[in-house]
Scaffold this active site. Structure first.
Site, short mmCIF file in Angstrom:
data_model
loop_
_atom_site.label_atom_id
_atom_site.label_comp_id
_atom_site.label_asym_id
_atom_site.label_seq_id
_atom_site.Cartn_x
_atom_site.Cartn_y
_atom_site.Cartn_z
N PHE A 10 -47.42 -25.51 -3.64
CA PHE A 10 -46.99 -25.77 -5.02
C PHE A 10 -48.08 -26.56 -5.73
CE2 PHE A 10 -45.03 -28.17 -8.46
CZ PHE A 10 -44.45 -27.13 -9.17
N ASP B 243 -55.05 -30.90 -3.00
CA ASP B 243 -54.06 -31.26 -4.02
C ASP B 243 -53.25 -32.43 -3.46
OD1 ASP B 243 -51.83 -31.59 -5.61
OD2 ASP B 243 -51.40 -29.45 -5.82
N LYS C 278 -48.66 -37.89 -10.12
CA LYS C 278 -47.34 -38.54 -9.96
C LYS C 278 -47.34 -40.07 -10.00
CE LYS C 278 -44.56 -34.78 -8.34
NZ LYS C 278 -45.29 -33.60 -7.89
C1 PLP Z 1 -45.66 -32.30 -8.57
C2 PLP Z 1 -46.82 -31.54 -8.04
C3 PLP Z 1 -47.68 -30.82 -8.89
C4 PLP Z 1 -47.41 -30.65 -10.37
O1 PLP Z 1 -47.48 -31.85 -11.06
P1 PLP Z 1 -46.98 -31.89 -12.60
O2 PLP Z 1 -47.26 -33.31 -13.00
O3 PLP Z 1 -45.54 -31.53 -12.61
O4 PLP Z 1 -47.79 -30.92 -13.35
C5 PLP Z 1 -48.79 -30.21 -8.34
N1 PLP Z 1 -49.05 -30.30 -7.02
C6 PLP Z 1 -48.25 -30.97 -6.17
C7 PLP Z 1 -48.61 -31.04 -4.73
C8 PLP Z 1 -47.10 -31.60 -6.65
O5 PLP Z 1 -46.30 -32.26 -5.80
#
Ligand code: PLP
Length: 404
Positions: free
Chosen positions: A133, A218, A247
Site C-alpha cells: 500500500f 516506503d 504519518k
Molecule cells: C498511510 C500510508 C501511505 C499513504 O499515506 P497518506 O498520508 O494517506 O497519503 C503510504 N504508504 C504507507 C506504507 C502507508 O502506511
C-alpha cells in the site's frame, strides 16, 4: 450540536468516500479519546498511526500555538528557519540523506517515483510488491500491488509491476533494461502487518547495486520509531537509497518527507518538483517538537521493552477458543489473524471503549502510541480478550441456530 445533527451535516455536505462509525470524536489526550456523548475510548490505532505520541501531545500543541503566532507559511522561494532545523533533525537520523518536504504519504511516494525515474532516465519501470500500500494518488495506486485500489481508475500510470514479498526470485524475474527502481514497505501495514525478512531486503539491496536501480523504502508507517529505531531500515540493517516518511513525523500535523541519498537527490533541480505547502513553518515546528518529545520520552526504549511483553500477552490469545490463528508483531505494529471476519468484533471493541482496526477482512491491526504505558496496553488487550470471547461464542451460537 448533538451527534445526529453532525451526522446530518456530513450526509448533506461531505462526499461519502469513507464508511464512518456512528461516533464523533471531540477531544483527545495521549491514548484516550472522547466523543460527543462523553464516552471515553482507549485508542490503540490513534489516527491510523499519525498520533505516534498520542493525541494532542502538550509539547507539540505548544509548539504549534507558538509558531502560529509567529509565521505559518511562506513560499519555498524563501528560506524559513523551521524547515532548515527540521531537515537537519531528519537527515542526521537518516544517515545524511537529503530532505524534500511534502504533506502526505502518497505525495512522498510520488516524489520518490518521480526522483527514481529522473535519476535513472530514460529507464522508467518500477517494481513493487503484491499486497503493498503506497497511497491513493494515481501514481501511488499504480505502485500499490492491490487491484481493488486501481479498479475504476485505469489506465494507471504505466511501468509498474508487482513481485511477491519475501520472494527475491519473483523480483529478479521482473527486472529488465527499463527498470529504474524497486519500492517496498519494510513491514507491509495495510497489507496485514507482514514484515520483510532481512534476507529479502539484503537481496534487494544487492540486486539494486548490481543493476544500478534505486531502492525505495516506503516508511510512511514504519518510521519514526515505530520499530524501535528512528527508521525501519535501521531495524533491518539494510540501507535504501530513498526513504519516504509521513504519518507520525510531526505529531499529528499533515507533514511528510522524502529522504534521498545526496547523489540521487541532486537530480531534483529547480523546476522538476515542488509542493506549495511542503515544509511550511507550522508543520516543521510541530515536527521539531515531536522529535524532541520522542527523544525525551525515550519512546524507542518503550517499544523495545513492551514489545516482547506484548508478544506474551497477545500470544496467550492464540487458539480456537478466541478464534485467533496467529499474532504478528514488529515493533509497535501488531496484526492478529482471525478465523472469522473482524468487523463486528471491531464494533464490539468500540462499544466497550477500545479502538482498533481490521484490514483485509480478518486481520486485526493495532498501532499503539509509541509512548503508551504498559497499563493502557494491558487494559486494551483485556478488553480485546473479552470481545474475542464473546465473538466466538456468538459465532458458535449462530452455527448452532443454523443447524437446528
Ligand atoms: C498511510 C500510508 C501511505 C499513504 O499515506 P497518506 O498520508 O494517506 O497519503 C503510504 N504508504 C504507507 C506504507 C502507508 O502506511
Amino acid at each position: 450540536m448533538n451527534f445526529t445533527d453532525i451526522q446530518d451535516q456530513f450526509n448533506q455536505y461531505v462526499i461519502s468516500n469513507y464508511s464512518r462509525f456512528p461516533v464523533c470524536m471531540v477531544r483527545g489526550v495521549g491514548s484516550r479519546l472522547w466523543d460527543t456523548e462523553g464516552r471515553e475510548y482507549l485508542d490503540l490505532f490513534p489516527g491510523w498511526g499519525v498520533a505516534g505520541l498520542g493525541h494532542c501531545h502538550p509539547a507539540v500543541a505548544d509548539a504549534i500555538a507558538k509558531q502560529a503566532h509567529k509565521l505559518i507559511h511562506v513560499a519555498n522561494h524563501y528560506y524559513n528557519e523551521e524547515q532548515g532545523a527540521f531537515s537537519e533533525i531528519l537527515a542526521t537520523r537518516a544517515g545524511g540523506r537529503k530532505v524534500f518536504f511534502c504533506n502526505s504519504g502518497a505525495e512522498a511516494n510520488e516524489a520518490a517515483i518521480k526522483l527514481s525515474r529522473l535519476a535513472r532516465q530514460p529507464r522508467y519501470k518500477i517494481i513493487t510488491m503484491q499486497h503493498s500500500f503506497h497511497g491513493r494518488t494515481l501514481g501511488a495506486i499504480s505502485a500499490t500491488g492491490q487491484p481493488e485500489y486501481q479498479a475504476g481508475f485505469t489506465p494507471v500510470v504505466p511501468g509498474f509491476s508487482y513481485a511477491r514479498m519475501n520472494d527475491l526470485a519473483s523480483v529478479v524475474e521482473l527486472v529488465d533494461a527499463d527498470t529504474c527502481a524497486i519500492m517496498v514497505e519494510p513491514v507491509q501495514g495495510e497489507g496485514g502487518v507482514v514484515p520483510a525478512t532481512p534476507e529479502f531486503l539484503q537481496g534487494l539491496r544487492k540486486l539494486c547495486d548490481d543493476k544500478n536501480l534505486v531502492l525505495v523504502f516506503d516508511e510512511v508507517q514504519t518510521s519514526p520509531c515505530r520499530l524501535g529505531e528512528w527508521f525501519g531500515y535501521q531495524y533491518f540493517g539494510v540501507e535504501p537509497d530513498i526513504i519516504t516518511t509521513a504519518k507520525a513525523i510531526a505529531g499529528g500535523m499533515p507533514m511528510a518527507a522524502m529522504l534521498a541519498r545526496p547523489d540521487i537527490a541532486a537530480a531534483l533541480k529547480p523546476g522538476t518538483h515542488a509542493s506549495t505547502f511542503g515544509g511550511h513553518s507550522l508543520g516543521c515546528a510541530a515536527g521539531i517538537a515531536a522529535f524532541k518529545a520522542m527523544e525525551d520520552e525515550k519512546v524507542m526504549d518503550n517499544v523495545k521493552t513492551l514489545g516482547p511483553w506484548l508478544d506474551e500477552r497477545l500470544g496467550a490469545l492464540v487458539g480456537p477458543e478466541r478464534g485467533v490463528k496467529a499474532v504478528r508483531r514488529c515493533g509497535f505494529m501488531v496484526g492478529i489473524d482471525l478465523t472469522f471476519p473482524g468487523s463486528d468484533l471491531v464494533a464490539d471493541c468500540r462499544n466497550h471503549g477500545l479502538l482498533i482496526n481490521c484490514t483485509h477482512g480478518t486481520v486485526l491491526r493495532m498501532l499503539p502510541a509509541l509512548n503508551i504505558s504498559k497499563e493502557d496496553l494491558d487494559q486494551g488487550v483485556a478488553i480485546l480478550d473479552e470481545c474475542l470471547d464473546r465473538a466466538v461464542k456468538r459465532s458458535g451460537s449462530v452455527r448452532l441456530t443454523a443447524r437446528q
